[in-house]
Write an enzyme that holds these catalytic residues in place. Structure first.
Site, PDB file in Angstrom:
ATOM      1  NE  ARG A 230      -3.593   0.486   2.518  1.00  0.00           N
ATOM      2  CZ  ARG A 230      -4.196   0.440   3.725  1.00  0.00           C
ATOM      3  NH1 ARG A 230      -4.339  -0.395   4.780  1.00  0.00           N
ATOM      4  NH2 ARG A 230      -4.869   1.759   3.701  1.00  0.00           N
ATOM      5  CG  HIS A 231      -1.193   4.845  -0.186  1.00  0.00           C
ATOM      6  ND1 HIS A 231      -1.221   5.432   1.116  1.00  0.00           N
ATOM      7  CD2 HIS A 231      -2.186   4.339  -0.430  1.00  0.00           C
ATOM      8  CE1 HIS A 231      -2.232   5.415   1.391  1.00  0.00           C
ATOM      9  NE2 HIS A 231      -3.067   4.765   0.560  1.00  0.00           N
ATOM     10  CG  ASN A 237      -4.282   6.480   5.072  1.00  0.00           C
ATOM     11  OD1 ASN A 237      -3.346   5.987   4.431  1.00  0.00           O
ATOM     12  ND2 ASN A 237      -5.423   6.441   4.395  1.00  0.00           N
ATOM     13  NE  ARG A 281      -4.191   7.328  -1.023  1.00  0.00           N
ATOM     14  CZ  ARG A 281      -5.351   7.734  -1.879  1.00  0.00           C
ATOM     15  NH1 ARG A 281      -5.352   8.881  -2.366  1.00  0.00           N
ATOM     16  NH2 ARG A 281      -6.620   6.953  -2.030  1.00  0.00           N
ATOM     17  CD  GLU A 301      -8.610   2.362  -2.333  1.00  0.00           C
ATOM     18  OE1 GLU A 301      -8.971   1.254  -3.251  1.00  0.00           O
ATOM     19  OE2 GLU A 301      -8.465   1.837  -1.103  1.00  0.00           O
ATOM     20  CG  HIS A 366      -4.705   3.177  -3.634  1.00  0.00           C
ATOM     21  ND1 HIS A 366      -4.758   4.391  -3.040  1.00  0.00           N
ATOM     22  CD2 HIS A 366      -4.392   3.330  -4.870  1.00  0.00           C
ATOM     23  CE1 HIS A 366      -4.071   5.146  -3.956  1.00  0.00           C
ATOM     24  NE2 HIS A 366      -3.923   4.735  -4.990  1.00  0.00           N
TER      25      HIS A 366
HETATM   26  O1  F6P Z   1      -9.035   4.346   4.285  1.00  0.00           O
HETATM   27  C1  F6P Z   1      -7.910   3.938   3.132  1.00  0.00           C
HETATM   28  C2  F6P Z   1      -8.749   3.580   1.813  1.00  0.00           C
HETATM   29  O2  F6P Z   1      -7.874   3.275   0.783  1.00  0.00           O
HETATM   30  C3  F6P Z   1      -9.939   4.777   1.353  1.00  0.00           C
HETATM   31  O3  F6P Z   1      -9.446   5.528   0.393  1.00  0.00           O
HETATM   32  C4  F6P Z   1     -10.846   3.498   0.608  1.00  0.00           C
HETATM   33  O4  F6P Z   1     -12.200   4.196   0.425  1.00  0.00           O
HETATM   34  C5  F6P Z   1     -10.953   2.222   1.734  1.00  0.00           C
HETATM   35  O5  F6P Z   1      -9.520   2.335   2.306  1.00  0.00           O
HETATM   36  C6  F6P Z   1     -11.368   1.171   1.173  1.00  0.00           C
HETATM   37  O6  F6P Z   1     -11.304   0.092   2.086  1.00  0.00           O
HETATM   38  P1  F6P Z   1     -12.969  -0.519   2.613  1.00  0.00           P
HETATM   39  O7  F6P Z   1     -13.367  -1.144   1.450  1.00  0.00           O
HETATM   40  O8  F6P Z   1     -12.665  -1.214   3.686  1.00  0.00           O
HETATM   41  O9  F6P Z   1     -13.792   0.702   2.894  1.00  0.00           O
END
Ligand code: F6P
Ligand code: ATP
Length: 450
Positions: A230-231, A237, A281, A301, A366
């Site tokens: 991951r970044h 975050n 990122r 992402e 991501h």
């Molecule tokens: O929180 C970091 C992230 O990369 C967000 O940008 C993204 O929406 C999320 O994680 C995805 O994870 P989840 O599907 O568990 O919400």
């Protein structure tokens, strides 16, 4: 698991019939096709005739068992093929199967005609997939990789097992009738020669068949590794916000500084290529890596649509129905104006295809995208993949092996927030589930072949 089938449009059921001498990678290819199609939500299953033969009591057969003049043994082998075909047909009927793979040698035209007949009687499209090779070194490597440790040679000295296996191949060679341009011109088939040095394709007609062909054409078996990261921790975050295009936090930059050292430790002097998303990122994370870099939009992402830039708490407050619906079916849930995990998998398909073709690659991407890529390599079911914990500041090494993928996780020891949100809460924090089930070594091959 919900399965949407491309073949709903075509209303098609396909039986991929493996063809080839022993140790030509048929089971390897069959398992990979099943994993690829399942990842794409196409219901697929492999029926390995060798397993049925062992269940039918072939014991620990030596090469003589595979002599086609050995009447008693031939009977057992025929029964095993029938049992596999019977279960396969049952699977199509009772479980709405779409792509079955009949994994056996199917070396004679007589055997293939029999399969053809039973498929045609049930309106199932047979597609033959032959793996042909005369590369003796590769065949010997395959034997030592997987055959000497097969249940057929339990407790047998590897050298004895190797020479017996070579004799087994010789028995098959006596009757082997490879697919032939003239004699088999009416069949749908793909023939891989020395992995995919040369590929012969005949009468491939449907979309699904062409997907399978394209996939197997891209497979290779040269040793290589794939690294995933991951970044580094981002400003969003830290603020518990999802999505966006924020920069790294101070600790995120520390990870970016340390990453070249971690990669070097793991990859040594190997040459590799870095793939990042188009978001800041991931590029900041990769900026000090001394390798060729490529940006892919497909690695961005998961798009959170109207929720982009919000915290999970804000989403729960503003869109309680959506928040609940996502927890109930995270794989299928699509953010209004955004994407679902299923959408991400579909857009990642070209990435997977390209990954299969490439050698050493490091992907910096991501959380959600990494879960989808990891799920492909580790065969993680759809209902579980969106809930896997993939922590920040950790480099994951995937090493494809004969029958699975070996995983190593290298922690950078640079603290970072956890972005993991458990089901039923809007809080993010340390997760109690760490996905260990999938972290060590995937063995995707039928149990008795392990
Ligand atoms: O929180 C970091 C992230 O990369 C967000 O940008 C993204 O929406 C999320 O994680 C995805 O994870 P989840 O599907 O568990 O919400
Ligand atoms: P058997 O008929 O005895 O079951 P098989 O043809 O199914 O043999 P596998 O068990 O799949 O052979 O052999 C696995 C080995 O084949 C692995 O080491 C893998 O790297 C190698 N392999 C994978 N693809 C190919 C290919 N296209 N051609 C030759 N070898 C391959």
């Amino acid at each position: 698991m919900a399965f949407y089938t491309v073949s709903n449009v075509e209303n098609l059921r396909i039986c991929v019939v493996m063809v080839g001498l022993p140790a030509r990678g048929k089971s390897f290819i069959a398992q990979k096709i099943v994993r690829y199609l399942s990842w794409l939500s196409i219901k697929a299953k492999c029926f390995n005739v060798g397993n049925y033969r062992r269940k039918a009591g072939s014991g620990h057969p030596d090469a003589e068992f595979f002599d086609f003049n050995n009447k008693a043994a031939f009977k057992i082998r025929q029964k095993a093929a029938e049992a596999a075909a019977y279960d396969m047909m049952k699977w199509y009927e009772e479980e709405n199967g779409v792509v079955a793979i009949l994994d056996g040698t199917n070396t004679t035209r007589e055997r293939r005609d029999w399969i053809l007949k039973i498929c045609r009687e049930r309106a199932i499209e047979p597609m033959f997939l032959e793996s042909w090779s005369d590369d003796t070194d590769m065949i010997l490597r395959n034997i030592s990789d997987v055959k000497t440790s097969s249940p057929d040679y339990e407790g047998v000295d590897p050298d004895v097992a190797t020479s017996d296996f070579l004799e087994r191949i010789a028995k098959y060679e006596q009757v082997y009738e490879p697919l032939d341009r003239e004699k088999d011109k009416n069949l749908t088939y793909v023939k891989l020669i020395n992995v995919a040095q040369e590929v012969v394709i005949n009468r491939i007609q449907t979309y699904l068949e062409s997907r399978v062909v394209f996939y197997v054409m891209n497979l290779h078996i040269r040793p290589r590794c794939i690294w995933l990261s991951r970044h580094g921790e981002s400003v969003y975050n830290v603020e518990k916000k999802i999505g966006g295009d924020s920069c790294l936090s101070e600790r995120g930059f520390q990870y970016a500084k340390k990453l070249p050292e971690l990669v070097k430790q793991s990859a040594g002097d190997a040459d590799l290529t870095i793939w990042t998303s188009t978001l800041i990122r991931t590029q900041q994370t990769a900026q000090d890596l001394p390798y060729k870099q490529l940006q892919w939009k497909a690695l961005d992402e998961l798009d959170a649509g109207v929720c982009d830039g919000m915290t999970y708490e804000e989403i729960e407050e503003k869109y309680p129905g959506d928040f609940k619906a996502r927890d109930e079916n995270k794989y299928e849930y699509r953010y209004p104006g955004g994407e679902s995990y299923r959408d991400v998998v579909i857009r990642l398909e070209p990435i997977i295809m390209e990954l299969e073709r490439q050698e050493n690659i490091l992907i910096v991407t991501h959380q959600a995208v990494l879960r989808c890529i990891y799920a492909y390599f580790m065969n993680v079911p759809q209902e579980e993949s969106p809930w896997m914990s993939i922590p920040l500041h950790t480099l994951i090494k995937l090493e494809p092996k004969a029958y699975g993928t070996e995983v190593t996780k290298i922690k950078a020891n640079i603290p970072a927030v956890s972005t993991y949100k458990e089901k039923g809460t809007s809080r993010v924090g340390e997760s109690t589930q760490d996905g260990t089930k999938y972290q060590n070594f995937l063995l995707s091959i039928p149990e008795s072949k392990r």
